[in-house]
Design an enzyme around this catalytic site. Structure first.
Site, PDB file in Angstrom:
ATOM      1  N   GLY A   1       0.804  -1.226   0.000  1.00 38.51           N
ATOM      2  CA  GLY A   1       0.000   0.000   0.000  1.00 38.51           C
ATOM      3  C   GLY A   1       0.831   1.267   0.000  1.00 38.51           C
TER       4      GLY A   1
ATOM      5  N   ARG B   1       3.697   6.082   2.078  1.00 39.61           N
ATOM      6  CA  ARG B   1       4.055   7.496   2.229  1.00 39.61           C
ATOM      7  C   ARG B   1       3.616   8.300   1.016  1.00 39.61           C
ATOM      8  NH1 ARG B   1      10.149   8.027   1.058  1.00 39.61           N
ATOM      9  NH2 ARG B   1      10.501   6.283  -0.301  1.00 39.61           N
TER      10      ARG B   1
ATOM     11  N   ASP C   1       8.089   5.841   8.449  1.00 33.93           N
ATOM     12  CA  ASP C   1       7.544   7.098   8.967  1.00 33.93           C
ATOM     13  C   ASP C   1       6.616   7.851   8.010  1.00 33.93           C
ATOM     14  OD1 ASP C   1       9.377   7.925   7.111  1.00 33.93           O
ATOM     15  OD2 ASP C   1      10.803   8.754   8.570  1.00 33.93           O
TER      16      ASP C   1
ATOM     17  N   ARG D   1       3.212  14.273  -7.349  1.00 34.96           N
ATOM     18  CA  ARG D   1       3.255  13.509  -8.597  1.00 34.96           C
ATOM     19  C   ARG D   1       1.899  13.589  -9.293  1.00 34.96           C
ATOM     20  NH1 ARG D   1       5.896   7.717  -7.144  1.00 34.96           N
ATOM     21  NH2 ARG D   1       3.981   7.331  -5.992  1.00 34.96           N
TER      22      ARG D   1
ATOM     23  N   ASP E   1       4.493  -4.045  -7.259  1.00 36.73           N
ATOM     24  CA  ASP E   1       3.816  -2.861  -6.714  1.00 36.73           C
ATOM     25  C   ASP E   1       4.363  -1.590  -7.355  1.00 36.73           C
ATOM     26  OD1 ASP E   1       6.038  -3.947  -5.083  1.00 36.73           O
ATOM     27  OD2 ASP E   1       5.924  -2.017  -4.076  1.00 36.73           O
ATOM     28  N   ASN E   2       5.440  -1.709  -8.116  1.00 34.59           N
ATOM     29  CA  ASN E   2       5.999  -0.542  -8.792  1.00 34.59           C
ATOM     30  C   ASN E   2       5.751  -0.598 -10.301  1.00 34.59           C
ATOM     31  OD1 ASN E   2       6.921   0.453  -6.366  1.00 34.59           O
ATOM     32  ND2 ASN E   2       8.988  -0.355  -6.594  1.00 34.59           N
TER      33      ASN E   2
ATOM     34  N   ASP F   1       7.495   5.296  -9.533  1.00 39.13           N
ATOM     35  CA  ASP F   1       8.273   5.058  -8.313  1.00 39.13           C
ATOM     36  C   ASP F   1       9.777   5.128  -8.557  1.00 39.13           C
ATOM     37  OD1 ASP F   1       5.982   4.963  -6.892  1.00 39.13           O
ATOM     38  OD2 ASP F   1       6.305   2.979  -6.028  1.00 39.13           O
TER      39      ASP F   1
HETATM   40  P1  AMP Z   1       9.194   1.202  -2.573  1.00 39.24           P
HETATM   41  O1  AMP Z   1      10.330   0.220  -2.503  1.00 39.24           O
HETATM   42  O2  AMP Z   1       9.603   2.621  -2.423  1.00 39.24           O
HETATM   43  O3  AMP Z   1       8.322   0.967  -3.762  1.00 39.24           O
HETATM   44  O4  AMP Z   1       8.304   0.922  -1.276  1.00 39.24           O
HETATM   45  C1  AMP Z   1       7.752  -0.312  -0.956  1.00 39.24           C
HETATM   46  C2  AMP Z   1       6.696  -0.112   0.083  1.00 39.24           C
HETATM   47  O5  AMP Z   1       7.240   0.527   1.246  1.00 39.24           O
HETATM   48  C3  AMP Z   1       5.528   0.758  -0.349  1.00 39.24           C
HETATM   49  O6  AMP Z   1       4.371   0.224   0.255  1.00 39.24           O
HETATM   50  C4  AMP Z   1       5.885   2.106   0.215  1.00 39.24           C
HETATM   51  O7  AMP Z   1       4.759   2.915   0.404  1.00 39.24           O
HETATM   52  C5  AMP Z   1       6.544   1.726   1.544  1.00 39.24           C
HETATM   53  N1  AMP Z   1       7.475   2.744   2.022  1.00 39.24           N
HETATM   54  C6  AMP Z   1       8.680   3.062   1.516  1.00 39.24           C
HETATM   55  N2  AMP Z   1       9.248   4.052   2.222  1.00 39.24           N
HETATM   56  C7  AMP Z   1       8.393   4.395   3.204  1.00 39.24           C
HETATM   57  C8  AMP Z   1       8.388   5.359   4.271  1.00 39.24           C
HETATM   58  N3  AMP Z   1       9.406   6.189   4.488  1.00 39.24           N
HETATM   59  N4  AMP Z   1       7.300   5.408   5.076  1.00 39.24           N
HETATM   60  C9  AMP Z   1       6.264   4.575   4.886  1.00 39.24           C
HETATM   61  N5  AMP Z   1       6.213   3.650   3.926  1.00 39.24           N
HETATM   62  C10 AMP Z   1       7.251   3.551   3.082  1.00 39.24           C
HETATM   63 MG    MG Z   2       6.719   1.691  -4.576  1.00 37.90          MG
END
Ligand code: AMP
Ligand code: MG
Length: 553
Positions: free
Chosen positions: A108, A111, A143, A201, A292-293, A302
């Site tokens: 989900g 952030r 966070d 975005r 998810d990306n 992303d």
């Molecule tokens: P990503 O690798 O950036 O695509 O992130 C994978 C998952 O981790 C997604 O569900 C993001 O929303 C969550 N996520 C990444 N960084 C943060 C953050 N600083 N705070 C909360 N969720 C995060």
């Molecule tokens: Mg992502």
């Protein structure tokens, strides 16, 4: 709510996603599993010192905003999440995904907070989404914030990709928050406080493969169908059968039917092939191609530990988190897209009811991609005739030559366009002449170390290429002009982004603006901006941020 005094007052929201899809009954709340819902309503955080440090003139105009809005407090407040626009309906989307090949369950928007959908100047819906605007039910142990360095990278890269002609989400703005955020950049036990930032975005939607996967994994088939119908109705309307009802199909109704879902999946395969071939054209490595990306629209989405090829190396990935398996290395990206599409096929299978049409679309991806890839490489070489797979020796030979001589991919292709057939023929016969800067020397990272054998192979390839061009008899200047439309002069070299970050962390944001400006016209020769086309300097070869990035952002 105070009335808006700027052109922000013109933004008209029409929130189809939150209006038509099932909502989490709880608003906000702590990290938790959210079942049978496409999203949760959340409130962005108000921040202490919002300040816009970059914005995209094209996206701003597309949304009908005036340029002077960007110096207003209103814009800083709105695009940092501090002030809500009337009509917005802030929410975080619920989705799952395969991370590095493993099913990770619910992820989900941890952030990212979408403000809602606005209608742009062409009448199209655009979702505005703040990245780094605070925690959501999907934040897990993190966070919900984003730091300046990763926000600069997202802002610059998504706009650069757009101007390069690569399908991508856009970035409207980049704001400092005034908060400090703790990050351990290299995951090596050295956390430090970094400036917090928020990127706004923009995309038709932020629906990902993972939104479908999560419903399917939980056997929430009714919600899966609602999401598919929503996606097709609003974003793939040309696939709707004639006479399909204009209104959203309500729960319990029949849905659009297996043929429409299958046709839609096939189209997602085509869009994804069209996206990844563009990555291969410009030398972009996404870095974290988890499902998810993956955007359902075939948009690059992303921007995390992505990178750009300096020297052509299909094995390269910038992502240190992926260093061991290099699953997301440059040359593997098309295969990963296909693997991700297989996961999407599994997710939508309950709607289609039989495997055959999904398998057909997946198998079609291979041929579709290969055809596009050949065409792309031919265009990069300025070839006009299509010899099908008879071209493969020439095209693959090129990639071998680039790989064997540590050649800067971007500079090489521009140089190739500048050389006439007569030049190429001469160089093809004289391997010793290749190191001259005006031959290939400028594109080579270390002309002194190119072995005689590699030099001979490069010359032999140039001779073949010259012969092929001679057969085509296209005038040199016409070929050059065509090549300069597909081979950029400027890309967001990793070290350039890092220079902009280093300066911004010291309080000087001018390089962000300059880079954004240069990258708005990546195919044009921009006199006085030679520094932005230079190959990677030696100091950047192994520097964190330049060639090594982690997911910490
Ligand atoms: P990503 O690798 O950036 O695509 O992130 C994978 C998952 O981790 C997604 O569900 C993001 O929303 C969550 N996520 C990444 N960084 C943060 C953050 N600083 N705070 C909360 N969720 C995060
Ligand atoms: Mg992502």
């Amino acid at each position: 709510m105070e009335t808006l005094t700027t052109s922000l007052a013109r933004l008209r929201f029409d929130n189809r996603f939150t209006r038509e899809l099932p909502a989490d009954p709880l608003h906000g709340g702590t990290t938790r599993p959210v079942n049978r819902a496409a999203y949760s309503r959340v409130q962005p955080l108000a921040v202490p010192a919002p300040q816009i440090i970059a914005w995209s003139p094209e996206v701003s105009a597309q949304l009908g905003l005036d340029d002077d809005v960007w110096t207003s407090d209103e814009a800083a407040e709105v695009f940092s999440g501090t002030r809500l626009l009337p009509g917005s309906d802030p929410h975080a989307a619920n989705y799952g995904g395969h991370q590095f090949g493993q099913w990770a369950g619910q992820l989900g928007d941890g952030r990212a907070i979408a403000l809602g959908e606005v209608v742009d100047r062409d009448g199209n819906h655009q979702t505005l989404q703040l990245k780094g605007a605070g925690p959501t039910p999907y934040s897990r142990r993190a966070d919900g914030l984003a730091v300046l360095r990763s926000s600069i990278r997202e802002f610059l890269c998504s706009e650069a990709m757009h101007h390069l002609g690569v399908p991508t989400t856009r970035a409207l703005s980049l704001a400092l928050t005034g908060n400090q955020v703790m990050r351990d950049m290299l995951y090596d036990g050295n956390p430090r406080l970094e400036p917090g930032a928020v990127v706004c975005r923009v995309a038709p939607s932020f629906i990902r493969f993972g939104n479908f996967q999560l419903f399917a994994a939980r056997n929430e088939i009714e919600e899966l169908r609602l999401l598919a119908d929503f996606t097709i109705r609003h974003h793939f309307a040309h696939l709707l059968p004639a006479g399909a009802p204009a209104a959203p199909v309500a729960e319990g109704e029949a849905g659009l039917g297996p043929d429409v879902y299958a046709a839609w999946f096939a189209e997602v395969c085509h869009l994804s092939a069209a996206m990844v071939v563009e990555w291969m054209r410009v030398g972009f490595v996404h870095g974290v191609m988890n499902t998810d990306n993956m955007s359902i629209h075939g948009l690059t989405i992303d921007y995390g530990p992505y990178g750009w090829l300096d020297d052509y190396n299909p094995e390269w990935t910038p992502n240190t988190t992926d260093a061991a398996g290099r699953r997301y290395r440059f040359g593997h990206q098309p295969a990963v897209v296909q693997w991700n599409l297989l996961q999407l096929a599994n997710a939508v299978y309950p709607l289609v009811g039989e495997a055959a049409p999904l398998e057909e679309a997946l198998n079609g991806f291979g041929d579709d991609y290969t055809g596009r890839y050949r065409g792309m490489l031919r265009a990069k070489l300025g070839l006009v005739t299509d010899r099908g797979d008879d071209d493969d020796p020439l095209l693959h030979g090129l990639l071998e030559v680039l790989g064997a001589t540590e050649t800067d991919m971007t500079i090489f292709h521009r140089r190739l366009g500048e050389l006439t057939v007569a030049d190429l023929t001469r160089l093809g016969a004289d391997p010793g002449a290749l190191s001259a800067p005006e031959a290939l020397g400028d594109a080579w990272y270390d002309p002194g170390t190119v072995a005689a054998e590699a030099r001979a192979a490069a010359a032999a390839w140039l001779a073949d290429y010259a012969q092929r061009l001679a057969d085509e008899a296209r005038p040199d200047d016409e070929r050059r002009a065509a090549m300069e439309r597909v081979n950029p002069r400027y890309v967001l070299r990793n070290y350039l982004a890092q220079e902009a970050i280093d300066a911004a962390e010291q309080g000087d944001t001018t390089l962000i603006g300059t880079l954004a400006e240069v990258l708005r016209r990546p195919y044009d020769t921009q006199p006085g901006r030679e520094r932005f086309e230079a190959k990677r300097p030696d100091w950047a070869r192994n520097r964190p941020g330049c060639s090594m990035l982690s997911c910490s952002s």
